[in-house]
Enzyme design. Structure first.
Site, PDB file in Angstrom:
ATOM      1  N   PRO A  28      23.097  40.722 -17.705  1.00 53.34           N
ATOM      2  CA  PRO A  28      21.774  40.163 -17.449  1.00 53.34           C
ATOM      3  C   PRO A  28      20.944  41.019 -16.494  1.00 53.34           C
ATOM      4  CG  PRO A  28      23.535  38.608 -16.905  1.00 53.34           C
ATOM      5  CD  PRO A  28      24.149  39.942 -17.095  1.00 53.34           C
ATOM      6  N   GLU A  29      19.800  41.470 -16.986  1.00 54.75           N
ATOM      7  CA  GLU A  29      18.824  42.152 -16.135  1.00 54.75           C
ATOM      8  C   GLU A  29      17.576  41.267 -16.102  1.00 54.75           C
ATOM      9  OE1 GLU A  29      18.367  46.282 -17.192  1.00 54.75           O
ATOM     10  OE2 GLU A  29      20.440  46.423 -17.866  1.00 54.75           O
TER      11      GLU A  29
END
Length: 270
Positions: free
Chosen positions: A2-3
């Site tokens: 997750p960014e």
DNA sequence: TTCTTAACCTGGAGGC
DNA sequence: TGCCTCCAGGTTAAGA
């Protein structure tokens, strides 16, 4: 992994789904994934969620009580709202709500939930250190140009520093550098003003595109409903080392930059 | 001050 | 089939 786009998608969904839901109980299956920072677990009981927001890759969950949650998913974390927790493995913490459960699942256990007094969020050290938000008006080429002066580290490593640009990770650093036509190995301090402008615009473009596609899923990322993101089908370079460049057809090169796997096109990126 | 490297951690892939 | 090794990567701390 997750960014910013993946965290943004999760926040938007959970903000709709969790508002007004009240915590009935907490089950912690892995203590290191659940931290108490000046608040007690009992403070959560009876608290209703009022807002789910994001700062960089951090998720901030506010309540109507004097307590808040800060969640960082690190590499394999996921925050999932569900009425049936049975299909999910590697669940580290479960918040039982008056309607459904909020699960924190994390295979590699790097991330976690921090519970703290609401007024402590503003001074939370990790949040204070973050740089500008890429999707904010304050983020532009001038900002990148000014911060990169005198820096000899590769521009890819520069982008991954969260105190410079909040929310960029390995995927979007590679993608933005491709869109901007800049090699990841180029020294940050060698960026021209024109290149810095192009890079800032590219960062914003790849972030917005990914959010529109629901984020990028490889192995572990799931959105707030446990679904995969579709942006993986639109990636230009990340994870495509050895494959042909979608723009010029040349074979994409895979190298290590600052210890991170990086892919770029030797023809399109200078 | 800046930069590099290792550590944390686990599942999957590949080699033997 | 089973075992072993390597790789993935966000963040921090230690060391150069």
């Amino acid at each position: 992994m997750p960014e910013l786009p993946e965290v943004e998608v999760i926040c938007r969904q959970l903000n709709e789904q969790l508002r007004g839901k009240r915590v009935q109980g907490v089950e912690v299956y892995l203590p290191k994934s659940f931290h108490l920072a000046g608040a007690k677990e009992a403070d959560l009981i009876g608290a209703a969620f009022t807002k789910v927001a994001r700062r960089g890759k951090y998720i901030i969950i506010e309540t109507d009580s004097n307590v808040a949650l800060i969640v960082h998913l690190r590499m394999t974390g996921a925050l999932i709202y569900t009425h049936d927790a049975s299909p999910y493995t590697h669940v580290r913490t479960c918040l039982h709500l008056d309607d459904g459960d909020l699960l924190y699942k994390d295979v590699r256990t790097f991330g976690g939930i921090t519970v703290l007094p609401a007024q402590a969020v503003a001074t939370y050290p990790a949040l204070q250190k973050l740089g500008r938000e890429p999707l904010s008006e304050a983020f532009n080429g001038d900002y990148l140009y000014r911060l990169s002066r005198g820096r000899t580290i590769p521009v890819k490593s520069f982008l991954l520093q969260q105190d410079k640009v909040a929310g960029i990770g390995n995927i979007y650093a590679d993608e933005a550098l491709f869109v901007a036509g800049i090699r990841p190995t180029k020294a940050a301090g060698k960026l021209t003003k024109k290149a810095a402008n192009a890079l800032a615009a590219a960062i914003q473009k790849v972030m917005r595109d990914s959010i529109a596609h629901g984020g990028t899923s490889f192995r572990d990322y799931r959105d707030g409903n446990g679904r995969r993101g579709e942006h993986v089908h639109y990636l230009q370079v990340y994870g495509r080392g050895g494959e042909p460049c979608r723009r010029c057809g040349k074979v994409l090169k895979k190298v290590k930059v600052g210890g991170r796997a990086s892919v770029y096109c030797t023809h399109c990126q200078k």
